[in-house]
Design a protein around this motif. Structure first.
Motif, mmCIF file in Angstrom:
data_model
loop_
_atom_site.group_PDB
_atom_site.id
_atom_site.type_symbol
_atom_site.label_atom_id
_atom_site.label_comp_id
_atom_site.label_asym_id
_atom_site.label_seq_id
_atom_site.Cartn_x
_atom_site.Cartn_y
_atom_site.Cartn_z
ATOM 1 N N UNK B 70 -43.933 -33.696 -16.686
ATOM 2 C CA UNK B 70 -44.722 -34.851 -17.072
ATOM 3 C C UNK B 70 -44.302 -36.033 -16.205
ATOM 4 N N UNK B 71 -45.119 -37.062 -16.125
ATOM 5 C CA UNK B 71 -44.729 -38.250 -15.349
ATOM 6 C C UNK B 71 -43.411 -38.804 -15.854
ATOM 7 N N UNK B 72 -42.481 -39.065 -14.965
ATOM 8 C CA UNK B 72 -41.152 -39.593 -15.297
ATOM 9 C C UNK B 72 -40.283 -38.628 -16.084
ATOM 10 N N UNK B 73 -40.790 -37.459 -16.392
ATOM 11 C CA UNK B 73 -39.970 -36.489 -17.108
ATOM 12 C C UNK B 73 -39.906 -35.199 -16.300
ATOM 13 N N UNK B 74 -39.130 -35.175 -15.234
ATOM 14 C CA UNK B 74 -39.110 -33.967 -14.392
ATOM 15 C C UNK B 74 -38.404 -32.810 -15.098
ATOM 16 N N UNK B 75 -38.670 -31.609 -14.605
ATOM 17 C CA UNK B 75 -37.996 -30.433 -15.156
ATOM 18 C C UNK B 75 -36.592 -30.312 -14.565
ATOM 19 N N UNK B 76 -35.615 -30.050 -15.426
ATOM 20 C CA UNK B 76 -34.245 -29.839 -14.951
ATOM 21 C C UNK B 76 -33.882 -28.377 -15.074
ATOM 22 N N UNK B 77 -33.259 -27.853 -14.013
ATOM 23 C CA UNK B 77 -32.725 -26.498 -14.075
ATOM 24 C C UNK B 77 -31.212 -26.561 -13.923
ATOM 25 N N UNK B 78 -30.516 -25.709 -14.659
ATOM 26 C CA UNK B 78 -29.059 -25.732 -14.542
ATOM 27 C C UNK B 78 -28.565 -24.328 -14.801
ATOM 28 N N UNK B 79 -27.687 -23.863 -13.946
ATOM 29 C CA UNK B 79 -27.098 -22.541 -14.141
ATOM 30 C C UNK B 79 -25.607 -22.710 -14.318
ATOM 31 N N UNK B 80 -25.148 -22.654 -15.563
ATOM 32 C CA UNK B 80 -23.714 -22.689 -15.826
ATOM 33 C C UNK B 80 -23.286 -21.296 -16.279
ATOM 34 N N UNK B 81 -22.003 -21.042 -16.502
ATOM 35 C CA UNK B 81 -21.598 -19.680 -16.860
ATOM 36 C C UNK B 81 -22.308 -19.126 -18.097
ATOM 37 N N UNK B 82 -22.555 -19.968 -19.120
ATOM 38 C CA UNK B 82 -23.257 -19.454 -20.307
ATOM 39 C C UNK B 82 -24.639 -18.952 -19.929
ATOM 40 N N UNK B 83 -25.380 -19.792 -19.171
ATOM 41 C CA UNK B 83 -26.696 -19.368 -18.720
ATOM 42 C C UNK B 83 -26.561 -18.139 -17.826
ATOM 43 N N UNK B 84 -25.516 -18.143 -17.000
ATOM 44 C CA UNK B 84 -25.308 -17.029 -16.077
ATOM 45 C C UNK B 84 -25.104 -15.727 -16.815
ATOM 46 N N UNK B 85 -24.348 -15.783 -17.910
ATOM 47 C CA UNK B 85 -24.113 -14.567 -18.694
ATOM 48 C C UNK B 85 -25.434 -14.015 -19.220
ATOM 49 N N UNK B 86 -26.241 -14.897 -19.803
ATOM 50 C CA UNK B 86 -27.497 -14.401 -20.373
ATOM 51 C C UNK B 86 -28.474 -13.990 -19.285
ATOM 52 N N UNK B 87 -28.397 -14.671 -18.140
ATOM 53 C CA UNK B 87 -29.231 -14.267 -17.010
ATOM 54 C C UNK B 87 -28.861 -12.847 -16.585
ATOM 55 N N UNK B 88 -27.562 -12.545 -16.611
ATOM 56 C CA UNK B 88 -27.111 -11.190 -16.258
ATOM 57 C C UNK B 88 -27.632 -10.172 -17.261
ATOM 58 N N UNK B 89 -27.505 -10.526 -18.560
ATOM 59 C CA UNK B 89 -27.962 -9.599 -19.594
ATOM 60 C C UNK B 89 -29.451 -9.300 -19.414
ATOM 61 N N UNK B 90 -30.225 -10.379 -19.299
ATOM 62 C CA UNK B 90 -31.675 -10.198 -19.192
ATOM 63 C C UNK B 90 -32.022 -9.467 -17.905
ATOM 64 N N UNK B 91 -31.407 -9.913 -16.806
ATOM 65 C CA UNK B 91 -31.752 -9.351 -15.515
ATOM 66 C C UNK B 91 -31.387 -7.878 -15.400
ATOM 67 N N UNK B 92 -30.246 -7.513 -15.963
ATOM 68 C CA UNK B 92 -29.782 -6.133 -15.839
ATOM 69 C C UNK B 92 -30.769 -5.183 -16.518
#
Lengths: 314, 682
Positions: B70-92
């Motif tokens: 949205x205007x003035x509300x950009x999307x933020x992405x962040x990959x920290x270890x917690x996200x990384x763990x779940x990314x591994x679970x989902x991706x695997x």
């Protein structure tokens, strides 16, 4: 870890594998005597096993690999547990590989495959045995773990070797919680090893059998292994009870010199345990299947009481 | 440019999004589309796994701010270890399932267009990856909705069946009620973080830095827990799950059950441990109670099913319960400032998260292979498949042993860790908690034993015995090699995680450090990678590797010893105590197998059992036929959902009176509305 510990380890496994049939023979002997019958020799189970091993295997046409694999797995889990439970000594190289929860789970995987083997041939008996066995197990297992948890909370460990060490070092005095847990343990052990009042190890009556129903189709060396593993299971449950509740006499160091005494005390305890089993079995009748909920439920209740009294009294 | 894990993850999402657009172009060549699309999604999943493993292993946190939103509300992405763990679970699991899908989806070719399946499959994966990567409330909810909508269309894929449409509708309703609760939770958090007039608080960073007044934090937690619980299928919000998971194509069911539910677990962890941070002990107790309830009820309902995929779906309820038990214990220990014990609970929960993704994925893939071969979901019509589909049977068995929490496979490790966490309750300062928590352990033990019973039933009735179905068993074929490959990889991962738990715990230990402030691996692996010793060596130890090798050695030794003198094996007809007229109908089936347990726990269900004697000639004691009818319903449906449905019908009938079908009435409504607006909004 001293090299003698490995010798003790092997000796202990050999003792369980070798003595289990004699223990069953002893229980049968006592039972005969208590019922005023003449008994077979103490060594009859060995002869039965030898005869079965020598025979050819008669296998149903549609038996799959699960049916053939199960006897070996049963034997394997029993031998593995024999190497872990402190029976002669606590200083076993394999003891840290599994604590008491793992041992219960090892028996569970053996049961899992026995039930599958029962269903493999596709007879009504096999399915019936499997269904009943899993029902009994699902009621017995929570009670079993509850009793074990009471013991391990008291001794601050789930490792059997550590429990033995703590109790024999005198840190744990006799406690009410342990008495309740022991009662519950005995009741569950009867269920898990398929003794009266839960199952009748000598039955071939279709309405009452549980364990027998699953292994009806086995023959030859497969049957021998299953029977042998069953005998070891009874032995191991007694040994587990001894280790968790009455461990005095188990060698706390891996000395070979301590072994004769440990052996002697073990023989005495097993002899008494046999009398206890026979006393229970002749005093009780086999229960109807659906009465077992009350039996196992009261075991669970006792175990819970044990845990509550641990928190309240200790 | 310096490549960070977060860039790799973003590339994976981008690949999926771009491909879902390209798929529309490829739709004329369906056979090509199948191969290309699932290879692409497998590649994207591998990228996600790489990013996840890397970010956890290197303890790196990367951010991207996208110029969209949205205007003035950009999307933020962040990959920290917690996200990384779940990314591994989902991706695997997504990787395994994508390989499997190549063979599975090929089965639809020539029968229907698979374009929509492929597009929504890619969007579904992208949605799950984005949920994990999102670092602001807005992007999180957008991703959450993409995930929900894509899975809705996947459930609806075979939309000619009434049950599919009904299941998809129910799924959509529950998903949206949950999403609204999550939206409100983020609203409360953002409001507290930056005041209700500002939008600055919508990023997770702002929430992380804020301290929340207890009542608002509690409100946010309850809303978030409700919303995520609806997605995760926690009892009593589980009713959509056994409807929606079975009717989706099996590769999608594997993903929905295996990993989509985990995004809800991720959400709960993210909101409680990361965003809110400090909480009272009763939050943990609440999570623990719902966990126990789900675990026991899930497995009991599963036992009553005879539809293979429905049975597996109910087991997801159970396993989510087990994960919540671990999390609940971690929360309780955290709030009493016992970080090391909290680490144990958390690791147990996360370990089970990974395990469940793998073995449930494996089991759904196996069920899919069976469905593919027999065109049958009802176990009562199967049997003896181990002879026709040996690979599928063996791999399915691995899944069964894992999910039943039996050593040496992976399900046991997480259950064992949970038991250990339970046994640490004497460290708690509260007398009541000390006492009640070990009772929870008994419920977990009950769950494990019932799960074993259930999978003896599932495997025994489906794969063992004789074929019961109507088709000729010789028509049944083993699954294709891509399907087998997907299942094989999942089974091998189950074994790996069961035999070498310390390596996995060392890898994910950074999560415990970041979330609860203590590391487990220092003690868990101090005696080498083979021995798992949480808390201390004296307390408990387990070695999956030695148990596995020990059994292997004894089994092979016994086998070799007994075959020194080669005893003959005679294949003969079934003995069955000498009974000769055995038919396939005499086997125990799923209903009869579960009968003793149904009888014991029957009061928890709404059961109707009928035996109808067909009209007979002669005496009543000799009926010609007996028809047996059994109907088992969820009590929760009658207690909670039926009243809600009735109230909403009642309300809509009342409101419906406004709509009379007369133009004059509608004109009056409009006139009155305009009048009101003119008066009040001058």
């Amino acid at each position: 870890m001293k090299p003698s510990a490995f010798v003790v380890e092997l000796l202990q496994i050999a003792a369980v594998v070798g003595l289990a049939p004699a223990f069953v023979g002893w229980v049968r002997m006592l039972k005969c005597w208590s019922q005023g019958r003449t008994s077979a020799s103490l060594f009859q189970p060995y002869r039965d096993l030898a005869k079965l091993i020598g025979k050819d295997v008669v296998l149903a046409e549609n038996a799959s690999w699960i049916f053939r694999f199960t006897p070996y797995l049963l034997f394997g889990t029993a031998v593995l547990s024999a190497g872990i439970i402190p029976i002669l000594s606590v200083d076993l190289p394999m003891a840290p590989a599994a604590d008491i929860i793992v041992i219960v789970a090892l028996f569970a995987i053996a049961r899992f495959f026995t039930a599958l083997a029962g269903m493999d041939i596709g007879t009504a008996f096999g399915g019936m045995g499997a269904s009943r066995e899993m029902m009994i197990a699902s009621l017995a297992e929570p009670a079993m773990l509850m009793a074990i948890f009471t013991v391990s909370l008291t001794n601050r460990s789930t490792s059997l070797a550590q429990i033995v060490m703590v109790i024999t070092s005198g840190e744990t005095v006799v406690r009410p919680s342990l008495a309740f847990a022991l009662l519950a343990f005995v009741m569950i052990a009867l269920a898990e090893t398929g003794r009266i009042p839960v199952d009748n190890p000598a039955t071939h009556l279709e309405l009452t059998m549980v364990h027998e129903a699953m292994i009806l189709e086995y023959s030859g060396r497969h049957l021998a292994l299953i029977e042998w593993a069953g005998m070891m299971k009874l032995f191991l449950f007694v040994a587990m009870g001894i280790a968790a509740f009455l461990p005095w006499g188990i060698a706390t160091e891996g000395h070979l010199l301590a072994l004769p005494a440990a052996f002697g005390i073990l023989f005495a305890k097993l002899g008494l345990a046999g009398i206890g089993i026979v006393w229970i079995e002749t005093g009780l009748a086999k229960m109807r299947l659906f009465r077992l909920t009350e039996f196992l439920g009261s075991a669970f209740l006792l175990a819970t009481l044990g845990m509550i009294s641990f928190f309240i009294l200790d | 440019m310096n490549v960070l894990p977060v860039n790799v993850a973003a590339a994976s999402v981008l690949l999926l999004l771009v491909f879902s657009l390209l798929a529309a172009i490829l739709r004329r060549w369906q056979a090509v589309l199948v191969v290309v699309s699932f290879l692409t999604s497998a590649l994207a999943s591998l990228l996600a796994v790489a990013a996840g493993v890397w970010s956890v292993g290197a303890n790196s946190t990367g951010r991207i701010v996208l110029p969209i939103g949205l205007p003035d509300l950009p999307f933020h992405l962040r990959l920290d270890p917690l996200a990384g763990f779940f990314l591994t679970v989902v991706g695997l699991l997504a990787f395994f399932v994508s390989l499997y899908s190549i063979g599975y989806v090929r089965g639809y070719l020539g029968r229907r267009s698979i374009t929509s399946l492929v597009i929504f499959y890619c969007l579904f994966l992208a949605g799950m990856f984005m949920v994990v990567l999102a670092d602001d409330a807005l992007f999180f909810l957008v991703s959450w909705e993409i995930m929900a909508a894509a899975s809705y269309f996947l459930v609806l894929f075979e939309n000619e069946r009434v049950e599919n449409r009904r299941a998809a509708f129910l799924y959509m309703v529950v998903a949206h009620v949950g999403a609204i609760a999550i939206l409100l939770a983020f609203g409360v958090l953002a409001g507290c973080a930056a005041g209700f007039g500002s939008f600055v608080g919508y990023t997770f960073d702002a929430m992380r830095q804020a301290t929340f007044p207890v009542p608002w934090a509690t409100a946010a937690f309850l809303l978030a827990f409700f919303g995520f619980a609806a997605k995760a299928g926690v009892v009593p919000l589980h009713v959509w799950l056994p409807e929606a998971h079975p009717v989706a194509p099996s590769n999608v069911s594997a993903l929905m059950s295996g990993v989509m539910l985990k995004t809800a677990i991720y959400g709960i962890i993210r909101v409680t441990f990361d965003l809110i941070g400090t909480f009272p002990w009763w939050w943990g107790a609440l999570v623990l109670v719902f966990g126990l309830l789900s675990a026991v009820m899930g497995v009991l309902y599963a036992l009553m099913q005879h539809d293979l995929k429905r049975l597996l779906a109910y087991h997801s309820v159970e396993n989510i319960g087990i994960i919540l038990i671990g999390l609940g214990l971690a929360m309780i220990f955290t709030s009493f400032q016992l970080p090391l014990l909290a680490a144990l609970g958390l690791i147990a929960g996360l370990y089970h998260t990974m395990n469940h993704a793998l073995f449930k994925g494996l089991l759904f893939m196996g069920a899919g292979a069976v469905l593919h071969a027999t065109e049958e979901r009802n176990m009562e019509e199967m049997g003896g498949l181990i002879h026709r589909m040996p690979w599928t049977a063996a791999l399915f068995l691995v899944g069964c042993v894992s999910i039943s929490a039996l050593p040496p496979l992976n399900g046991f490790v997480s259950e064992w860790l949970t038991f250990q966490a339970f046994l640490l309750s004497p460290s708690l300062p509260s007398q009541v908690m000390k006492l009640l928590i070990p009772l929870g352990a008994a419920l977990l033990a009950l769950t494990g034993a019932l799960a074993a019973a259930c999978f003896v039933k599932a495997f025994g009735v489906t794969f063992l015995g004789h074929w019961r179905g109507h088709r000729r068993p010789t028509e049944i074929r083993e699954a294709g090699w891509t399907m087998r490959l997907g299942m094989l990889l999942a089974a091998l991962s189950c074994l790996g995680l069961g035999v070498m738990p310390t390596l996995f715990i060392e890898w994910m230990d950074i999560l415990a450090e970041q979330l609860v402030g203590a590391r487990l691996a220092a003690t868990a692996s101090e005696h080498g990678w083979m021995w798992l010793t949480p808390v201390s060596y004296e307390r408990a130890s387990y070695s999956g590797g030695i148990v596995f090798c020990g059994i292997l050695v004894v089994v092979s030794a016994a086998y070799l010893l007994l075959h020194v003198k080669p005893g003959a094996i005679h294949r003969v007809p079934i003995w069955d105590c000498g009974f000769e007229k055995l038919t396939a109908r005499m086997q125990y089936n799923a209903t009869s197998f579960a009968m003793p347990i149904r009888r014991i726990f029957g009061y928890l269900f709404n059961i109707k059992e009928q035996a109808i004697l067909a009209p007979q000639s002669g005496h009543k004691a000799f009926p010609v036929r007996i028809r047996y009818r059994l109907r088992i319903r969820d009590r929760v449906w009658g207690w909670i959902y039926k009243p809600i449905v009735e109230v909403s019908f009642w309300l809509s009938r009342k409101v419906g009176r406004l709509q009379q079908g007369r133009i004059q009435a509608y004109l009056i409504y409009s006139f009155v509305t305009i009048l009101v607006l003119l008066v009040f909004m001058r």
